[in-house]
Design a protein around this motif. Structure first.
Motif, PDB file in Angstrom:
ATOM      1  N   CYS A  16       0.791  -1.074   0.033  1.00 21.48           N
ATOM      2  CA  CYS A  16      -0.026  -0.002  -0.044  1.00 21.48           C
ATOM      3  C   CYS A  16       0.839   1.230   0.025  1.00 21.48           C
ATOM      4  O   CYS A  16       0.546   2.280  -0.733  1.00 21.48           O
ATOM      5  CB  CYS A  16      -0.967   0.019   1.274  1.00 21.48           C
ATOM      6  SG  CYS A  16      -2.370  -1.120   1.010  1.00 21.48           S
ATOM      7  N   LEU A  64      -8.549   1.018   0.617  1.00 14.52           N
ATOM      8  CA  LEU A  64      -8.329  -0.526   0.191  1.00 14.52           C
ATOM      9  C   LEU A  64      -9.521  -1.349   0.550  1.00 14.52           C
ATOM     10  O   LEU A  64     -10.084  -1.066   1.852  1.00 14.52           O
ATOM     11  CB  LEU A  64      -7.005  -1.022   1.154  1.00 14.52           C
ATOM     12  CG  LEU A  64      -6.772  -2.602   1.248  1.00 14.52           C
ATOM     13  CD1 LEU A  64      -6.203  -2.923  -0.395  1.00 14.52           C
ATOM     14  CD2 LEU A  64      -5.689  -2.988   2.075  1.00 14.52           C
ATOM     15  N   ILE A 114     -10.923  -4.734   1.476  1.00 12.03           N
ATOM     16  CA  ILE A 114     -10.500  -5.974   1.906  1.00 12.03           C
ATOM     17  C   ILE A 114     -11.417  -6.924   1.948  1.00 12.03           C
ATOM     18  O   ILE A 114     -12.314  -6.800   2.674  1.00 12.03           O
ATOM     19  CB  ILE A 114      -9.821  -5.857   3.605  1.00 12.03           C
ATOM     20  CG1 ILE A 114      -8.790  -5.004   3.645  1.00 12.03           C
ATOM     21  CG2 ILE A 114      -9.426  -7.220   3.888  1.00 12.03           C
ATOM     22  CD1 ILE A 114      -8.146  -4.770   5.025  1.00 12.03           C
ATOM     23  N   ILE A 139      -5.935  -2.905   9.764  1.00 10.47           N
ATOM     24  CA  ILE A 139      -6.857  -2.062   9.482  1.00 10.47           C
ATOM     25  C   ILE A 139      -6.551  -0.586  10.342  1.00 10.47           C
ATOM     26  O   ILE A 139      -6.235   0.448   9.813  1.00 10.47           O
ATOM     27  CB  ILE A 139      -8.381  -2.171   9.695  1.00 10.47           C
ATOM     28  CG1 ILE A 139      -8.579  -3.282   8.788  1.00 10.47           C
ATOM     29  CG2 ILE A 139      -9.279  -0.973   9.524  1.00 10.47           C
ATOM     30  CD1 ILE A 139     -10.074  -3.953   9.354  1.00 10.47           C
ATOM     31  N   CYS A 172      -9.666   1.773   5.005  1.00  8.48           N
ATOM     32  CA  CYS A 172     -10.118   0.519   4.698  1.00  8.48           C
ATOM     33  C   CYS A 172     -11.800   0.173   4.415  1.00  8.48           C
ATOM     34  O   CYS A 172     -12.399   0.696   5.377  1.00  8.48           O
ATOM     35  CB  CYS A 172      -9.533  -0.541   5.515  1.00  8.48           C
ATOM     36  SG  CYS A 172      -7.615  -0.833   5.497  1.00  8.48           S
TER      37      CYS A 172
END
Length: 282
Positions: free
Chosen positions: A202, A210, A212, A232, A242
């Motif tokens: 990242c 992001l 997940i 996270i 996230c």
């Protein structure tokens, strides 16, 4: 004293013959790995290694060779041979079988030496020679097996490391958006690797958001769930927001049981929903 230069030179002169007789008697139909190969280069390598084994082993009877010299010489042979890829691909029981076949050769040659000699050797002396052969073969076999296991463990660790890296790829979806799809079983070790790889990727890819996705994860324990949520928090510290997707009911239950707070975390049912929400926000 087991050393006898006459016996040593008797065996040394037959070192090449020992190899040729051993390879000729090798049951290639009931073998695999290095012993079943018909590649001329592999065959030559196997014979060369076996010949070098005999040059070292017969020195057990050399009056000028100390025990320390004998063991040191064999240590080098064991490290080199056990690390060779063809031997690494050969089942251990087949390697042990050939050690025992070589041992039988030596015992037979001791008998031949005694019968051909003009000197009379006592049963105690002959037994001492045979005992020394067996004891040193035991040493070599155990050392070879130990070294082979060490190399196998190192190779397995390297493969495991590669699998961890391949099983937690960051997939770039746009300039600042990426996806981390987690699939399969996740144990504590893999969870730790996921954290390390994800933070690094990242940062390298300058990801700002992001996704997940946990839809491919069937089961997760308390420790792993905790590590995922630690990931996270760690991503948040480097400026990555996230969104979790695909959380199964059992995973959600585990997270609640360990007291994880979802209040400040974006959670959606699927990747499709996450991308749809992002599109609406743009």
């Amino acid at each position: 004293m087991h050393r006898n230069n006459q016996l040593y030179h008797f065996l040394l002169e037959r070192a090449r013959l020992l190899t040729e007789q051993w390879y000729e008697a090798l049951n290639k139909d009931n073998s695999s790995g290095v012993y079943a190969s018909d590649d001329p280069e592999v065959v030559e390598m196997v014979k060369k290694q076996n010949y070098e084994f005999h040059l070292r082993f017969c020195r057990v009877f050399d009056e000028s060779c100390s025990e320390a010299e004998f063991l040191s010489s064999f240590g080098e042979w064991i490290r080199t041979t056990s690390s060779e890829q063809e031997h690494q691909r050969t089942p251990t029981h087949l390697i042990l079988r050939e050690f025992f076949n070589n041992q039988e050769q030596y015992l037979n040659y001791v008998k031949e030496f005694v019968e051909a000699s003009h000197e009379a050797y006592s049963p105690e002396t002959i037994n001492r020679w045979n005992r020394k052969i067996i004891d040193n073969f035991n040493y070599v076999i155990l050392a070879f097996a130990e070294q082979s296991y060490k190399y196998a463990e190192e190779r397995l660790a390297a493969q495991k490391e590669m699998i961890y890296e391949l099983s937690s790829p960051i997939i770039s979806l746009s300039e600042d958006l990426a996806l981390l799809p987690l699939v399969g079983d996740i144990d504590t070790d893999r969870a730790q690797k996921v954290m390390e790889n994800t933070l690094q990727q990242c940062s390298n890819q300058r990801v700002k958001q992001l996704l997940i996705d946990l839809s491919g994860v069937l089961i997760i324990d308390t420790m792993v769930a905790h590590q995922i949520f630690q990931l996270i928090q760690a991503l948040k510290l480097i400026g990555v927001t996230c969104t979790l997707s695909g959380i199964r009911p059992e995973i959600a239950q585990t997270a609640i049981q360990i007291g994880i707070n979802f209040n400040n975390l974006s959670v959606v049912s699927s990747i499709h929903q996450a991308l749809a929400q992002r599109h609406l926000l743009q």
